[in-house]
Scaffold this active site. Structure first.
Site: not given
Length: 290
Positions: A122, A124, A263, A278
């Protein structure tokens, strides 16, 4: 030319960039992320990210505030709507990536349609019309072993598709559906479709861009044909020669380009309460691209 490039900052400190794989992943040393970057040093780091898709810093024991200050030098920060503000004083842009959250994804996977591909490669915020361009991830609590993260060079993946598959994917759009999680967080957003083959805004590279954690379906195809093409995408993502695998240690930081990579978080550490934090960096809102 040596695989290790020595770059010089304005302050005359050497910035060392050591590639980990030929096209994706590099470790950067010679910079203290606690301190503000000079414009030249910031530009060297950005250039490395554009070239290697993801860069890693070791032994950077920085605070949340320092992580946010570092990321902010590369653009405005984005607050994810599912961020849980459970810690007093935490910057709103800090998003906790906790092991317990993966359990929620696993529950969702258990109720997915039988014909969905059970992959979690995926990128983000691809559910947005304008996804975030970058992400800075900091290790907080790590298991003794396990818990690596894999990044895929989505440009190399595109180039290594069979010619006939590459031609079939050109011009097609795929859905990015994150509505279940967003609605649970009190945030509504329409289902978005992006081109499967995108052109990177800064490098001009063609990118193979599918988010397998967000119920992808190719627009205009029946379910069987859509699944068959998405299987081809998943297969090329899985190839080790398209990947870099990063083993986290205390003080590790990863900084990647969401537009150029996908990732995969490796879940092989049992019930250990692994935690990373994050920060996402907004992209330019170029509405002609929407």
């Amino acid at each position: 030319m040596s695989a290790v490039a020595q770059l010089q900052s304005e302050a005359s400190f050497p910035l060392t960039i050591s590639p980990l794989q030929p096209t994706i992943g590099a470790e950067i040393a010679g910079v203290d992320l606690r301190e503000p970057l000079t414009p030249a040093l910031r530009d060297e780091i950005k250039a490395a990210i554009l070239k290697y898709k993801v860069v890693f810093f070791r032994d950077q024991h920085i605070t949340r505030e320092q992580q946010a200050a570092f990321a902010r030098q590369f653009g405005p920060l984005y607050t994810h709507p599912t961020t849980k503000q459970t810690d007093t004083g935490v910057d709103a842009s800090i998003h906790r990536i906790a092991a317990v959250d993966f359990q929620l994804y696993e529950k969702e996977a258990a109720v997915r349609a039988k014909d969905e591909i059970q992959e979690f490669y995926h990128t983000d915020t691809s559910w947005r019309l304008v996804p975030t361009w970058g992400a800075v991830l900091r290790a907080v609590t790590l298991p003794d072993v396990g818990g690596d993260t894999i990044w895929v060079d989505a440009g190399l993946a595109y180039r290594n598709l069979p010619d006939d598959i590459r031609e079939r994917l050109e011009g097609l759009h795929v859905t990015h559906d994150f509505r279940n999680a967003l609605l649970c967080a009190g945030h509504d957003y329409p289902i978005v479709a992006h081109k499967i083959v995108r052109t990177h805004r800064e490098t001009g590279e063609k990118i193979l861009w599918v988010n397998f954690s967000q119920h992808p379906t190719i627009i205009g195809l029946d379910r069987a044909e859509s699944r068959a093409l998405l299987e081809e995408v998943a297969a090329v993502y899985r190839r080790p020669e398209h990947q870099v695998r990063f083993s986290w240690r205390p003080g590790s930081i990863a900084f990647w380009d969401n537009r150029a990579s996908v990732h995969y978080a490796v879940r092989n550490y049992g019930d250990f309460p692994r935690l990373l934090e994050r920060i996402l960096i907004q992209d330019e809102k170029l509405y002609a691209d929407l």
